[in-house]
Enzyme design. Structure first.
Site, PDB file in Angstrom:
ATOM      1  N   LYS A   1       0.832  -1.216   0.000  1.00 40.72           N
ATOM      2  CA  LYS A   1       0.000   0.000   0.000  1.00 40.72           C
ATOM      3  C   LYS A   1       0.868   1.270   0.000  1.00 40.72           C
ATOM      4  O   LYS A   1       0.720   2.116  -0.883  1.00 40.72           O
ATOM      5  CB  LYS A   1      -0.906   0.045   1.236  1.00 40.72           C
ATOM      6  CG  LYS A   1      -1.877  -1.105   1.351  1.00 40.72           C
ATOM      7  CD  LYS A   1      -2.763  -0.958   2.571  1.00 40.72           C
ATOM      8  CE  LYS A   1      -2.019  -1.022   3.887  1.00 40.72           C
ATOM      9  NZ  LYS A   1      -1.575  -2.353   4.311  1.00 40.72           N
TER      10      LYS A   1
ATOM     11  N   ARG B   1      -9.846   0.804   8.104  1.00 43.73           N
ATOM     12  CA  ARG B   1      -9.472  -0.546   8.481  1.00 43.73           C
ATOM     13  C   ARG B   1     -10.595  -1.272   9.218  1.00 43.73           C
ATOM     14  O   ARG B   1     -10.436  -2.433   9.603  1.00 43.73           O
ATOM     15  CB  ARG B   1      -8.246  -0.492   9.393  1.00 43.73           C
ATOM     16  CG  ARG B   1      -6.936  -0.832   8.675  1.00 43.73           C
ATOM     17  CD  ARG B   1      -5.843  -0.661   9.701  1.00 43.73           C
ATOM     18  NE  ARG B   1      -4.629  -1.360   9.441  1.00 43.73           N
ATOM     19  CZ  ARG B   1      -3.569  -0.841   8.803  1.00 43.73           C
ATOM     20  NH1 ARG B   1      -3.621   0.339   8.256  1.00 43.73           N
ATOM     21  NH2 ARG B   1      -2.450  -1.527   8.710  1.00 43.73           N
TER      22      ARG B   1
ATOM     23  N   ARG C   1      11.799  -5.973   5.727  1.00 43.62           N
ATOM     24  CA  ARG C   1      11.744  -4.566   6.127  1.00 43.62           C
ATOM     25  C   ARG C   1      12.182  -4.412   7.586  1.00 43.62           C
ATOM     26  O   ARG C   1      12.865  -3.463   7.948  1.00 43.62           O
ATOM     27  CB  ARG C   1      10.342  -3.996   5.929  1.00 43.62           C
ATOM     28  CG  ARG C   1      10.274  -2.516   6.260  1.00 43.62           C
ATOM     29  CD  ARG C   1       8.973  -1.868   5.903  1.00 43.62           C
ATOM     30  NE  ARG C   1       7.882  -2.331   6.751  1.00 43.62           N
ATOM     31  CZ  ARG C   1       6.611  -1.980   6.600  1.00 43.62           C
ATOM     32  NH1 ARG C   1       6.279  -1.171   5.607  1.00 43.62           N
ATOM     33  NH2 ARG C   1       5.680  -2.428   7.400  1.00 43.62           N
TER      34      ARG C   1
ATOM     35  N   ARG D   1      11.598  -1.435  12.043  1.00 40.09           N
ATOM     36  CA  ARG D   1      10.267  -1.047  12.555  1.00 40.09           C
ATOM     37  C   ARG D   1       9.847  -2.053  13.623  1.00 40.09           C
ATOM     38  O   ARG D   1       9.909  -3.262  13.392  1.00 40.09           O
ATOM     39  CB  ARG D   1       9.257  -1.036  11.398  1.00 40.09           C
ATOM     40  CG  ARG D   1       8.424   0.229  11.381  1.00 40.09           C
ATOM     41  CD  ARG D   1       7.580   0.320  10.170  1.00 40.09           C
ATOM     42  NE  ARG D   1       6.293  -0.332  10.362  1.00 40.09           N
ATOM     43  CZ  ARG D   1       5.298  -0.216   9.515  1.00 40.09           C
ATOM     44  NH1 ARG D   1       5.437   0.511   8.418  1.00 40.09           N
ATOM     45  NH2 ARG D   1       4.155  -0.824   9.744  1.00 40.09           N
TER      46      ARG D   1
ATOM     47  N   ARG E   1      -0.934  -9.112  12.981  1.00 37.74           N
ATOM     48  CA  ARG E   1      -1.464  -8.047  12.107  1.00 37.74           C
ATOM     49  C   ARG E   1      -2.268  -8.665  10.959  1.00 37.74           C
ATOM     50  O   ARG E   1      -3.310  -8.139  10.567  1.00 37.74           O
ATOM     51  CB  ARG E   1      -0.314  -7.197  11.549  1.00 37.74           C
ATOM     52  CG  ARG E   1       0.212  -6.194  12.561  1.00 37.74           C
ATOM     53  CD  ARG E   1       1.633  -5.766  12.276  1.00 37.74           C
ATOM     54  NE  ARG E   1       1.782  -5.018  11.046  1.00 37.74           N
ATOM     55  CZ  ARG E   1       2.964  -4.812  10.447  1.00 37.74           C
ATOM     56  NH1 ARG E   1       4.071  -5.301  10.971  1.00 37.74           N
ATOM     57  NH2 ARG E   1       3.023  -4.108   9.347  1.00 37.74           N
TER      58      ARG E   1
HETATM   59  P1  B4P Z   1       3.710  -1.867   2.474  1.00 38.20           P
HETATM   60  O1  B4P Z   1       2.606  -2.833   2.365  1.00 38.20           O
HETATM   61  O2  B4P Z   1       3.740  -0.752   1.497  1.00 38.20           O
HETATM   62  O3  B4P Z   1       3.710  -1.435   4.012  1.00 38.20           O
HETATM   63  P2  B4P Z   1       2.788  -0.417   4.774  1.00 38.20           P
HETATM   64  O4  B4P Z   1       2.093   0.518   3.861  1.00 38.20           O
HETATM   65  O5  B4P Z   1       3.708   0.176   5.781  1.00 38.20           O
HETATM   66  O6  B4P Z   1       1.609  -1.228   5.438  1.00 38.20           O
HETATM   67  P3  B4P Z   1       1.346  -1.800   6.873  1.00 38.20           P
HETATM   68  O7  B4P Z   1      -0.027  -2.366   6.824  1.00 38.20           O
HETATM   69  O8  B4P Z   1       2.465  -2.704   7.218  1.00 38.20           O
HETATM   70  O9  B4P Z   1       1.450  -0.624   7.931  1.00 38.20           O
HETATM   71  P4  B4P Z   1       0.569   0.623   8.368  1.00 38.20           P
HETATM   72  O10 B4P Z   1       1.562   1.697   8.458  1.00 38.20           O
HETATM   73  O11 B4P Z   1      -0.621   0.868   7.511  1.00 38.20           O
HETATM   74  O12 B4P Z   1       5.146  -2.509   2.243  1.00 38.20           O
HETATM   75  C1  B4P Z   1       5.701  -3.509   3.034  1.00 38.20           C
HETATM   76  C2  B4P Z   1       7.097  -3.914   2.530  1.00 38.20           C
HETATM   77  O13 B4P Z   1       6.986  -4.655   1.314  1.00 38.20           O
HETATM   78  C3  B4P Z   1       8.024  -2.744   2.205  1.00 38.20           C
HETATM   79  O14 B4P Z   1       9.283  -3.004   2.776  1.00 38.20           O
HETATM   80  C4  B4P Z   1       8.119  -2.716   0.686  1.00 38.20           C
HETATM   81  O15 B4P Z   1       9.379  -2.290   0.223  1.00 38.20           O
HETATM   82  C5  B4P Z   1       7.871  -4.166   0.309  1.00 38.20           C
HETATM   83  N1  B4P Z   1       7.193  -4.315  -0.982  1.00 38.20           N
HETATM   84  C6  B4P Z   1       6.162  -3.580  -1.431  1.00 38.20           C
HETATM   85  N2  B4P Z   1       5.783  -3.999  -2.672  1.00 38.20           N
HETATM   86  C7  B4P Z   1       6.599  -5.056  -2.984  1.00 38.20           C
HETATM   87  C8  B4P Z   1       6.707  -5.925  -4.123  1.00 38.20           C
HETATM   88  N3  B4P Z   1       5.917  -5.817  -5.185  1.00 38.20           N
HETATM   89  N4  B4P Z   1       7.626  -6.913  -4.080  1.00 38.20           N
HETATM   90  C9  B4P Z   1       8.464  -7.042  -3.013  1.00 38.20           C
HETATM   91  N5  B4P Z   1       8.425  -6.241  -1.907  1.00 38.20           N
HETATM   92  C10 B4P Z   1       7.506  -5.257  -1.909  1.00 38.20           C
HETATM   93  O16 B4P Z   1       0.006   0.221   9.831  1.00 38.20           O
HETATM   94  C11 B4P Z   1       0.825  -0.024  10.949  1.00 38.20           C
HETATM   95  C12 B4P Z   1       0.000  -0.129  12.251  1.00 38.20           C
HETATM   96  O17 B4P Z   1      -0.642   1.151  12.541  1.00 38.20           O
HETATM   97  C13 B4P Z   1      -1.187  -1.108  12.240  1.00 38.20           C
HETATM   98  O18 B4P Z   1      -0.789  -2.430  12.556  1.00 38.20           O
HETATM   99  C14 B4P Z   1      -2.133  -0.488  13.325  1.00 38.20           C
HETATM  100  O19 B4P Z   1      -1.714  -0.820  14.625  1.00 38.20           O
HETATM  101  C15 B4P Z   1      -1.948   1.001  13.125  1.00 38.20           C
HETATM  102  N6  B4P Z   1      -2.958   1.576  12.196  1.00 38.20           N
HETATM  103  C16 B4P Z   1      -2.694   2.118  10.982  1.00 38.20           C
HETATM  104  N7  B4P Z   1      -3.831   2.551  10.393  1.00 38.20           N
HETATM  105  C17 B4P Z   1      -4.841   2.259  11.248  1.00 38.20           C
HETATM  106  C18 B4P Z   1      -6.268   2.428  11.188  1.00 38.20           C
HETATM  107  N8  B4P Z   1      -6.863   2.979  10.125  1.00 38.20           N
HETATM  108  N9  B4P Z   1      -7.020   1.994  12.256  1.00 38.20           N
HETATM  109  C19 B4P Z   1      -6.432   1.466  13.331  1.00 38.20           C
HETATM  110  N10 B4P Z   1      -5.103   1.268  13.442  1.00 38.20           N
HETATM  111  C20 B4P Z   1      -4.302   1.650  12.414  1.00 38.20           C
END
Ligand code: B4P
Length: 198
Positions: free
Chosen positions: A14, A89, A128, A134, A145
Site C-alpha cells: 500500500k 481498516r 523490512r 520497525r 497483524r
Molecule cells: P507496504 O505494504 O507498502 O507497508 P505499509 O504501507 O507500511 O503497510 P502496513 O499495513 O504494514 O502498515 P501501516 O503503516 O498501515 O510494504 C511492506 C514492505 O513490502 C516494504 O518493505 C516494501 O518495500 C515491500 N514491498 C512492497 N511492494 C513489494 C513488491 N511488489 N515486491 C516485493 N516487496 C515489496 O500500519 C501499521 C500499524 O498502525 C497497524 O498495525 C495499526 O496498529 C496502526 N494503524 C494504521 N492505520 C490504522 C487504522 N486505520 N485503524 C487502526 N489502526 C491503524
C-alpha cells in the site's frame, strides 16, 4: 476529486504504491500508519498510547483514527483528491469516512485492494524489519497483524463491494508491474463511472 482507498493486508504494498500514485495523480497522501508513527516519534500522549497497540499488531481505536483523518481532510479540502493508505481498516471507519467526505460534497471513488498471499507478506515484512528496524515488523506481530486484517479489516471490502467500488488487483510481481495494473484499473473505472454516482 479522485479519492482512492488503497487497501490490502500489511506488507501488500500500500505505502509503496501510494508513493507512485501521488506522483502520477498529484493526490494528497493520508497514511494513518505514518500519522500514528509521527505521534509515536514525537512521544505525544496519543503516540505513547498508540505505540503499545501497534507493537502488539492490534488496531488503534476508531475514534483516534477518525479524528486524525478529519483534520487532514479539512487541511486539504481544496486539493485534487486523496489517497487513503491503510484507512479505513474497520467498517465503522468506512462509515465515518463516508460521512466526513459528504461534508465536503465528496465521496470515495474506488477501493483498490492488493492481493498477496501470507507467505509473501511475511517475507516482505521480515525483510523490512531487518532493514528499517520497525518495531512491529517481527514474526509474532506480523502474524497477528495479518489475523487482525482478516478478522476486522476484510469486511471493509464488502462495504464497498455493495457500492460497486471494490477493485481487486494482483499484488504479486515487480513494483512497476503492480503499478501499471493499478493505473489501468483507475483509467477503466473513470471511463465507466460518471461523476455523481453513489
Ligand atoms: P507496504 O505494504 O507498502 O507497508 P505499509 O504501507 O507500511 O503497510 P502496513 O499495513 O504494514 O502498515 P501501516 O503503516 O498501515 O510494504 C511492506 C514492505 O513490502 C516494504 O518493505 C516494501 O518495500 C515491500 N514491498 C512492497 N511492494 C513489494 C513488491 N511488489 N515486491 C516485493 N516487496 C515489496 O500500519 C501499521 C500499524 O498502525 C497497524 O498495525 C495499526 O496498529 C496502526 N494503524 C494504521 N492505520 C490504522 C487504522 N486505520 N485503524 C487502526 N489502526 C491503524
Amino acid at each position: 476529486m479522485l479519492n482512492i482507498v488503497l487497501f490490502g493486508p500489511p506488507g501488500s504494498g500500500k505505502g509503496t504504491q501510494a508513493e507512485k500514485l501521488i506522483e502520477k495523480y498529484n493526490l494528497v497522501h493520508i497514511s494513518t500508519g505514518d500519522l500514528l508513527r509521527t505521534e509515536v516519534a514525537e512521544q505525544t500522549k496519543l503516540g505513547l498510547e498508540a505505540k503499545k497497540i501497534m507493537d502488539a499488531g492490534e488496531l488503534v481505536s476508531d475514534e483516534i483514527v477518525i479524528g486524525m483523518i478529519r483534520n487532514k481532510l479539512e487541511e486539504h479540502k481544496d486539493g485534487p483528491g486523496f489517497i487513503f493508505d491503510g484507512f479505513p481498516r474497520t467498517v465503522e471507519q468506512a462509515r465515518e469516512l463516508r460521512k466526513a467526505l459528504t461534508d465536503y460534497d465528496e465521496r470515495v471513488t474506488m477501493l483498490i485492494s492488493l492481493d498477496v498471499p501470507r507467505e509473501e507478506l511475511l517475507k516482505r515484512l521480515l525483510k523490512r524489519g531487518e532493514e528499517m528496524g520497525r518495531s512491529d515488523d517481527n514474526e509474532e506481530t506480523i502474524n497477528n497483524r495479518i489475523d487482525v486484517y482478516e478478522r476486522q479489516t476484510v469486511p471493509v471490502t464488502y462495504y464497498y463491494e455493495k457500492m460497486h467500488k471494490h477493485v481487486p488487483v494482483n499484488g504479486m510481481g515487480t513494483i512497476d508491474d503492480i503499478f501499471k495494473r493499478i493505473v489501468k484499473e483507475i483509467e477503466n473505472f473513470e471511463k465507466f463511472h460518471q461523476p455523481g454516482q453513489n
